[in-house]
Scaffold this motif. Structure first.
Motif, mmCIF file in Angstrom:
data_model
loop_
_atom_site.group_PDB
_atom_site.id
_atom_site.type_symbol
_atom_site.label_atom_id
_atom_site.label_comp_id
_atom_site.label_asym_id
_atom_site.label_seq_id
_atom_site.Cartn_x
_atom_site.Cartn_y
_atom_site.Cartn_z
ATOM 1 N N PHE A 4 0.850 -1.194 0.000
ATOM 2 C CA PHE A 4 0.000 0.000 0.000
ATOM 3 C C PHE A 4 0.889 1.250 0.000
ATOM 4 O O PHE A 4 1.731 1.413 0.883
ATOM 5 N N HIS A 5 0.670 2.080 -1.005
ATOM 6 C CA HIS A 5 1.548 3.239 -1.245
ATOM 7 C C HIS A 5 0.743 4.543 -1.211
ATOM 8 O O HIS A 5 -0.464 4.533 -1.484
ATOM 9 N N PRO A 6 1.400 5.665 -0.956
ATOM 10 C CA PRO A 6 0.711 6.955 -1.103
ATOM 11 C C PRO A 6 0.290 7.123 -2.564
ATOM 12 O O PRO A 6 1.029 6.694 -3.459
ATOM 13 N N ASP A 7 -0.860 7.740 -2.811
ATOM 14 C CA ASP A 7 -1.266 7.940 -4.205
ATOM 15 C C ASP A 7 -0.445 9.087 -4.821
ATOM 16 O O ASP A 7 0.352 9.750 -4.150
ATOM 17 N N ALA A 29 8.464 8.620 5.920
ATOM 18 C CA ALA A 29 8.686 7.319 6.571
ATOM 19 C C ALA A 29 8.438 6.190 5.574
ATOM 20 O O ALA A 29 9.211 5.234 5.489
ATOM 21 N N HIS A 30 7.369 6.306 4.786
ATOM 22 C CA HIS A 30 7.076 5.271 3.782
ATOM 23 C C HIS A 30 8.218 5.178 2.763
ATOM 24 O O HIS A 30 8.610 4.084 2.344
ATOM 25 N N LEU A 31 8.756 6.308 2.352
ATOM 26 C CA LEU A 31 9.815 6.320 1.336
ATOM 27 C C LEU A 31 11.042 5.535 1.785
ATOM 28 O O LEU A 31 11.762 4.977 0.965
ATOM 29 N N PHE A 33 10.983 2.805 3.255
ATOM 30 C CA PHE A 33 10.709 1.391 3.018
ATOM 31 C C PHE A 33 10.565 1.081 1.524
ATOM 32 O O PHE A 33 10.620 -0.077 1.141
ATOM 33 N N CYS A 34 10.285 2.089 0.702
ATOM 34 C CA CYS A 34 9.761 1.833 -0.633
ATOM 35 C C CYS A 34 10.586 2.506 -1.736
ATOM 36 O O CYS A 34 10.476 3.716 -1.949
ATOM 37 N N GLY A 35 11.380 1.707 -2.437
ATOM 38 C CA GLY A 35 12.196 2.225 -3.527
ATOM 39 C C GLY A 35 11.360 2.748 -4.682
ATOM 40 O O GLY A 35 11.743 3.706 -5.357
ATOM 41 N N LYS A 36 10.206 2.123 -4.907
ATOM 42 C CA LYS A 36 9.351 2.533 -6.020
ATOM 43 C C LYS A 36 8.855 3.979 -5.828
ATOM 44 O O LYS A 36 8.941 4.809 -6.742
ATOM 45 N N CYS A 37 8.391 4.286 -4.635
ATOM 46 C CA CYS A 37 7.902 5.651 -4.378
ATOM 47 C C CYS A 37 9.056 6.647 -4.306
ATOM 48 O O CYS A 37 8.905 7.804 -4.695
ATOM 49 N N ARG A 38 10.226 6.170 -3.810
ATOM 50 C CA ARG A 38 11.398 7.070 -3.803
ATOM 51 C C ARG A 38 11.749 7.487 -5.215
ATOM 52 O O ARG A 38 12.026 8.651 -5.499
HETATM 53 ZN ZN LIG Z 1 5.571 3.123 -1.972
#
Ligand SMILES: [Zn+2]
Length: 227
Positions: A4-7, A29-31, A33-38
């Motif tokens: 589950f990612h930020p839109d 904080a989510h970033l 964990f998440c290379g895709k959103c970064r």
């Molecule tokens: Zn993400």
């Protein structure tokens, strides 16, 4: 695995620095964990930098991701002044996002925890945001949170462990958004305590009579968390 990612709106507003600080900390904080959103935020930052370069051809600093991170590393994070626009790709050694640990004063244990019954404790976090409330929730392994209804938007970023509710199961790194009028009862999974970063637009309304009755005795007030 993060599911589950930020839109796009969250990420665009984050890159533009226009989120409320409490929301920005959740995205940051989510970033971690998440290379895709970064990568997505990096793209947005690059586009913004190119636009700025067209407007001001003499700009020498390309404001790339690395240089921005170096600035965050070099300077004390000052959330009262500006939102953290980008974040480190790695988590802190504790496994907690760097941005959260820093705002908590180095350790989540340093926060002022308030126990609510046997299954939940909450620590408010001051991130310098007057528009929303920010807190860390610690739900005991295998135990449910009180059922509650949302009066406004709630963002939850799972920092450790996992929880489930009627809509699904959420794991470390997930960015979960609930809206006004939604009612749910998260239950931590059995293996470990579940620790979450929570940003609330409005106080939640607990459904449980027990928590409402407790209120006069514990005088529980976390700047708007009126149980
Ligand atoms: Zn993400």
């Amino acid at each position: 695995m993060v599911s589950f990612h930020p839109d796009s709106k969250f990420l665009t507003d984050f890159a533009a620095g226009s989120l409320a600080l409490s929301e920005a900390v959740c995205v940051a904080a989510h970033l971690e964990f998440c290379g895709k959103c970064r990568a997505h935020v990096q793209q947005l930052s690059d586009v913004a930098a190119q636009m700025m370069a067209r407007l001001e051809p003499v700009v020498e600093d390309d404001d790339g991701f690395d240089s921005l991170m170096q600035r965050i590393d070099a300077a004390e994070l000052a959330p009262q002044v500006s939102a953290p626009r980008v974040t480190r790709p790695a988590l802190a050694s504790s496994g907690i996002p760097y941005v959260v640990e820093k705002l908590a004063g180095g350790s989540l244990q340093a926060l002022n925890w308030v126990k609510l019954g046997g299954s939940l404790r909450i620590a408010p976090m001051d991130v310098g945001c007057s528009r929303r409330q920010t807190a860390i929730y610690d739900i005991k392994a295998g135990r449910p949170m009180p059922e509650h209804e949302h009066r406004g938007e709630e963002i939850t970023v799972l920092l450790k462990g996992s929880f489930s509710d009627a809509d699904g199961k959420y794991v470390r790194g997930d960015f979960v958004v609930r809206h006004a009028g939604e009612r749910h009862q998260p239950t931590a999974t059995l293996d470990t305590d579940c620790i979450c970063l929570v940003s609330l637009e409005q106080p939640v309304k607990p459904s449980s009579w027990w928590y409402r009755l407790m209120e006069p005795f514990v005088q529980y007030r976390l700047s708007g968390f009126n149980y």
